[in-house]
Design a protein around this motif. Structure first.
Motif, PDB file in Angstrom:
ATOM      1  N   SER A 174      -3.550   3.640  -0.176  1.00  9.98           N
ATOM      2  CA  SER A 174      -3.912   3.623  -1.590  1.00  9.98           C
ATOM      3  C   SER A 174      -3.382   2.387  -2.309  1.00  9.98           C
ATOM      4  O   SER A 174      -2.305   1.887  -1.994  1.00  9.98           O
ATOM      5  N   GLU A 233      -9.080   3.314   0.442  1.00  8.95           N
ATOM      6  CA  GLU A 233      -8.170   4.433   0.660  1.00  8.95           C
ATOM      7  C   GLU A 233      -8.920   5.594   1.302  1.00  8.95           C
ATOM      8  O   GLU A 233     -10.148   5.660   1.254  1.00  8.95           O
ATOM      9  N   CYS A 254       0.864  -1.178   0.000  1.00  8.45           N
ATOM     10  CA  CYS A 254       0.000   0.000   0.000  1.00  8.45           C
ATOM     11  C   CYS A 254       0.905   1.233   0.000  1.00  8.45           C
ATOM     12  O   CYS A 254       2.014   1.184   0.524  1.00  8.45           O
ATOM     13  N   ASP A 281       1.015   5.666   0.559  1.00  4.81           N
ATOM     14  CA  ASP A 281       0.430   6.947   0.919  1.00  4.81           C
ATOM     15  C   ASP A 281       1.096   7.964   0.007  1.00  4.81           C
ATOM     16  O   ASP A 281       2.308   7.900  -0.213  1.00  4.81           O
TER      17      ASP A 281
END
Length: 149
Positions: free
Chosen positions: A135, A142, A118, A120
């Protein structure tokens, strides 16, 4: 999350130290003069984006060949220099990259290896910022935050 907060804190300090009065300057053209692919390089495809109010868009791009993510912030109306930023962070690996400065068209590229993680990411133009956390994580949702300082 601590990295993300410190990135926004740094952006605020830069904006205050440079002065936010340039945010009122008139744009030089009506359309952006670049794309995420031109800024990030060949092999990058846009996988996500977030509007920064009406000022522009921050894009997340991915290169499947090398597993890198790239973030670039592009102004809607290039013109006089404004405080701009792009940043990306991978919480699992504690790796991140950022670009903060005064630019006429775009900030970035900011790169990080993100394959299987993931990410950010976010960016800002003048005193408006967007942050996207958790995200591109498959089934996880998200979170997006837009704010002004």
């Amino acid at each position: 999350m601590r990295f993300t907060q410190s990135m926004f804190g740094a952006a605020a300090v830069v904006a205050l130290s440079v002065g936010a009065t340039t945010a009122l300057a008139a744009p030089a053209s009506a359309t952006p003069n670049t794309t995420p692919q031109k800024v990030c390089g060949s092999g990058y495809k846009t996988v996500n984006s977030a509007a920064i109010g009406s000022l522009g868009t921050v894009y997340l791009a991915y290169n499947a060949t090398n597993g890198n993510n790239c973030v670039v912030t592009i102004r809607t109306n290039p013109g006089t220099t404004l405080d701009m930023s792009s940043w990306i962070y991978v919480p699992d690996t504690n790796e991140g990259d950022d670009d903060y400065g005064r630019y006429t068209s775009y900030a970035g590229p900011s790169y990080v290896i993100g394959k299987g993680h993931c990410v950010d990411w976010g960016g800002g133009i003048a005193n408006t910022y967007v942050q996207v956390t958790g995200s591109n994580c498959g089934s996880l949702t998200e979170h997006r935050t837009t704010y002004t300082r």
